[in-house]
Design an enzyme around this catalytic site. Structure first.
Site, short mmCIF file in Angstrom:
data_model
loop_
_atom_site.label_atom_id
_atom_site.label_comp_id
_atom_site.label_asym_id
_atom_site.label_seq_id
_atom_site.Cartn_x
_atom_site.Cartn_y
_atom_site.Cartn_z
N PHE A 135 -7.50 23.20 28.85
CA PHE A 135 -7.24 23.50 27.44
C PHE A 135 -7.92 24.79 26.97
O PHE A 135 -7.26 25.78 26.61
CB PHE A 135 -7.69 22.27 26.62
CG PHE A 135 -7.85 22.48 25.15
CD1 PHE A 135 -6.89 23.17 24.40
CD2 PHE A 135 -8.97 21.96 24.48
CE1 PHE A 135 -7.05 23.34 23.03
CE2 PHE A 135 -9.13 22.12 23.12
CZ PHE A 135 -8.18 22.81 22.39
N THR A 181 -18.21 17.29 39.73
CA THR A 181 -17.73 18.59 39.23
C THR A 181 -18.75 19.26 38.30
O THR A 181 -19.08 20.43 38.46
CB THR A 181 -16.39 18.42 38.49
OG1 THR A 181 -15.39 18.17 39.47
CG2 THR A 181 -16.01 19.66 37.69
N THR A 231 -21.33 21.79 25.52
CA THR A 231 -20.93 20.98 24.38
C THR A 231 -22.13 20.58 23.51
O THR A 231 -23.25 20.48 24.01
CB THR A 231 -20.24 19.70 24.90
OG1 THR A 231 -20.12 18.76 23.85
CG2 THR A 231 -21.05 19.02 26.01
N ASP A 232 -21.86 20.29 22.24
CA ASP A 232 -22.93 19.80 21.37
C ASP A 232 -23.29 18.35 21.70
O ASP A 232 -24.29 17.83 21.22
CB ASP A 232 -22.52 19.92 19.88
CG ASP A 232 -21.28 19.14 19.52
OD1 ASP A 232 -20.65 18.54 20.42
OD2 ASP A 232 -20.91 19.12 18.33
N GLU A 233 -22.47 17.70 22.55
CA GLU A 233 -22.73 16.29 22.86
C GLU A 233 -24.02 16.10 23.65
O GLU A 233 -24.56 14.99 23.71
CB GLU A 233 -21.53 15.67 23.59
CG GLU A 233 -20.27 15.80 22.75
CD GLU A 233 -19.07 15.02 23.27
OE1 GLU A 233 -19.25 14.04 24.00
OE2 GLU A 233 -17.94 15.41 22.93
N TYR A 263 -20.52 11.74 30.55
CA TYR A 263 -20.01 13.11 30.37
C TYR A 263 -21.11 14.01 29.84
O TYR A 263 -21.43 15.05 30.42
CB TYR A 263 -18.81 13.12 29.42
CG TYR A 263 -18.49 14.50 28.86
CD1 TYR A 263 -18.06 15.53 29.69
CD2 TYR A 263 -18.65 14.78 27.49
CE1 TYR A 263 -17.79 16.80 29.19
CE2 TYR A 263 -18.39 16.05 26.98
CZ TYR A 263 -17.95 17.05 27.84
OH TYR A 263 -17.70 18.31 27.35
N LYS A 286 -23.11 17.24 31.56
CA LYS A 286 -23.12 18.58 30.97
C LYS A 286 -24.57 19.02 30.71
O LYS A 286 -24.92 20.17 30.91
CB LYS A 286 -22.31 18.62 29.67
CG LYS A 286 -20.81 18.48 29.83
CD LYS A 286 -20.15 19.59 30.62
CE LYS A 286 -20.14 20.92 29.92
NZ LYS A 286 -19.32 21.93 30.65
N LEU A 331 -8.51 12.93 20.89
CA LEU A 331 -8.07 12.35 19.62
C LEU A 331 -6.87 13.06 18.97
O LEU A 331 -5.85 12.43 18.68
CB LEU A 331 -9.24 12.33 18.62
CG LEU A 331 -8.87 11.72 17.27
CD1 LEU A 331 -8.75 10.21 17.36
CD2 LEU A 331 -9.90 12.09 16.20
#
Ligand code: NAD
Ligand code: TYD
Length: 349
Positions: free
Chosen positions: A12, A104, A131-133, A156, A160, A196
Site C-alpha cells: 500500500f 520479515t 508505526t506509532d503502535e 505486530y 516493529k 478498517l
C-alpha cells in the site's frame, strides 16, 4: 540519492511512495523495487509506472530475508539509498500467525542492515518506515512524541519495535546513516482491503455486515497516504541523520465515527430510497485481544524542524478514497482473488 532500493514497494504505502517520487518530486534517479509479493503485494499497483519509466524503475521479486539475493541487487544496481517499507503489517494476522512478523519485520530488517553496513562507504541513507503502535496505547489525554517510551502490545507492534531498535543501534554502533519515521494509521488508494477503511468501504458498497470490534470507541489518527509519502521524502532529503520523526494526520476519530462517515458518504454516492441507510449494517463483534484504545501523534518536531504538515483533511481524503475503490473494482477483485480468501476461511471460518 541516485539508486534507491525501495523494499515492499508493491504494498500500500510503498506503491504510493514510488508513484509519488516519479510524479510529485524532482527525484531523477532509479528505483529498485524489492518485494516478495506476499498476499499484500501487488505488482500491478505500479503497472503504469513500470511501462512509463523503463529506464528508471525496476522490480525484483525478492524476500528481504534472502541475504544473498539482496546483496546481489545491492551490488548490481550500485544502491546508495534504502527506503524500507517491507513488513507484515496487519495486527489481526499477527495475533494468529506471529512467526511471519518476526521473520520479515525483525530478521528481514536485520538482513538489510547487515548489507547496508557492508556497503557502508557507498550508503547515503537507510530510511526505516515504522508505526506509532510501538508506543502502545493512550488514554483520553496525551500524545506520542519521539521520546515516548516503547510499549508495544501486539506481535505486530513488538516486531516493529524490535526493528526500530536495531536500526537505531546500527546508527549508534556502526555510524550507519539512518532516519526513521513513526506514523499514524494511513488510508488512501491501493490499501489491501483487510484494514478498517477499505474493508468498510467495500462491505458497505456491497451491503455486507460492517464488523466493528468492541464498542467502536477506539481512537485512531488518520493520515492520508500521499501526506505520509511527502513526509518520508522530506525526512529523506532534509532530515537529520540518526533522527526519528513522528508523522501524524491531525485527524483523531473513534472507529464508529469513521464507519458512520463512510456509510453516510456511500449512501450519498450510491443512493437507494428502497434500502435502509448503510449504518444499519454496523455489527458489533468480539473485541480484538490486546486492542490498543487510542493512538495520537504529536508531530511538532517534523513541523517545526522540516516544515512538513499534512495537507489532506479527513473529509476530503475519505471521499477520494471511496471514489478510488469504486473506480478500481478490477484491482480489488484481483487482490482479493488469492491467498487472502483462503486465510480468512482458515482462521475465521
Ligand atoms: P502492506 O502490507 O500493504 O505492504 C507490505 C509489502 O511488503 C507488500 O508488498 C509485501 O509483499 C511486502 N513484503 C512482506 N514481506 C516481505 C518480505 N519478507 N520481503 C519482501 N517484501 C515483503 O503494508 P503497508 O501498509 O504498505 O505498510 C508499509 C510499512 O509502513 C510497514 O513497514 C508498516 O509497518 C508501516 N506502517 C504502515 C501503516 C499503515 O497504516 N498502513 C502505519 C504505520 C506504519
Ligand atoms: P486496522 O485498520 O487493522 O489498523 P490498526 O489495528 O493497525 O490500527 O484497524 C483500525 C481500527 O479499526 C482498530 O481499532 C481495529 C478496528 N477494526 C474494526 O473495528 N473492525 C475491523 O474489521 C478492522 C479490520 C479493524
Amino acid at each position: 540519492m541516485q539508486n534507491i532500493m525501495v523494499t515492499g514497494g508493491c504494498g500500500f504505502i510503498g506503491a504510493n511512495f514510488i508513484r509519488f517520487l516519479f510524479e510529485e518530486t524532482d527525484f531523477s534517479g532509479r528505483i529498485v523495487n524489492v518485494d516478495a509479493l506476499t498476499y499484500a503485494g501487488n505488482r500491478d499497483s505500479l503497472s503504469d509506472i513500470e511501462k512509463q519509466y523503463t529506464d528508471r524503475y525496476v522490480f525484483h521479486k525478492v524476500d528481504i530475508c534472502d541475504a544473498p539475493a539482496l546483496e546481489e541487487l545491492f551490488t548490481s544496481y550500485s544502491i546508495d539509498t534504502i527506503c524500507h517499507f517491507a513488513a507484515e503489517s496487519h495486527v489481526d494476522r499477527s495475533i494468529v500467525r506471529p512467526d511471519a512478523f518476526v521473520q520479515t519485520n525483525v530478521i528481514g530488517t536485520f538482513n538489510l542492515l547487515e548489507i547496508a553496513r557492508k556497503h557502508g562507504d557507498k550508503l547515503k541513507l537507510l530510511h526505516h518506515v515504522s508505526t506509532d503502535e510501538v508506543f502502545g496505547s493512550l488514554g483520553k489525554e496525551g500524545f506520542f512524541t519521539e521520546t515516548t517510551r516503547y510499549q508495544p502490545n501486539s506481535p505486530y507492534s513488538a516486531s516493529k519495535a524490535a526493528s526500530d531498535h536495531l536500526v537505531r543501534a546500527y546508527h549508534e554502533t556502526y555510524g550507519l546513516p539512518i532516519t526513521m519515521s513513526n506514523c499514524s494509521n494511513n488510508y488512501g488508494p491501493y490499501q489491501f482491503p483487510e484494514k478498517l477503511i477499505p474493508l468498510m468501504i467495500l462491505n458497505a458498497r456491497d451491503r455486507k455486515p460492517l464488523p466493528v470490534y468492541g464498542d467502536g470507541s477506539n481512537v485512531r489518527d488518520w493520515l492520508y497516504v500521499s501526506d505520509h509519502c511527502d513526509a518520508i521524502w522530506t525526512i529523506m532529503t532534509e532530515g537529520k541523520r540518526g533522527e526519528t520523526y513522528n508523522v501524524g494526520g491531525d485527524n483523531e476519530m473513534a472507529n464508529l465515527e469513521v464507519v458512520n462517515t463512510i456509510c453516510r458518504l456511500i449512501d450519498e454516492i450510491l443512493p437507494d430510497k428502497n434500502q435502509d441507510p448503510r449504518s444499519e449494517l454496523i455489527t458489533f463483534v468480539k473485541d480484538r485481544p490486546g486492542h490498543d484504545w487510542r493512538y495520537a501523534i504529536d508531530f511538532s518536531k517534523i513541523r517545526t524542524e522540516l516544515g512538513w504538515q499534512p495537507k489532506e483533511s479527513f473529509s476530503s481524503g475519505i471521499e477520494k478514497t471511496i471514489r478510488w475503490y469504486f473506480e478500481h473494482s478490477e484491482w480489488v477483485d484481483r487482490v482479493l482473488s488469492g491467498e487472502y480468501q483462503d486465510w480468512i476461511e482458515e482462521h475465521y471460518g
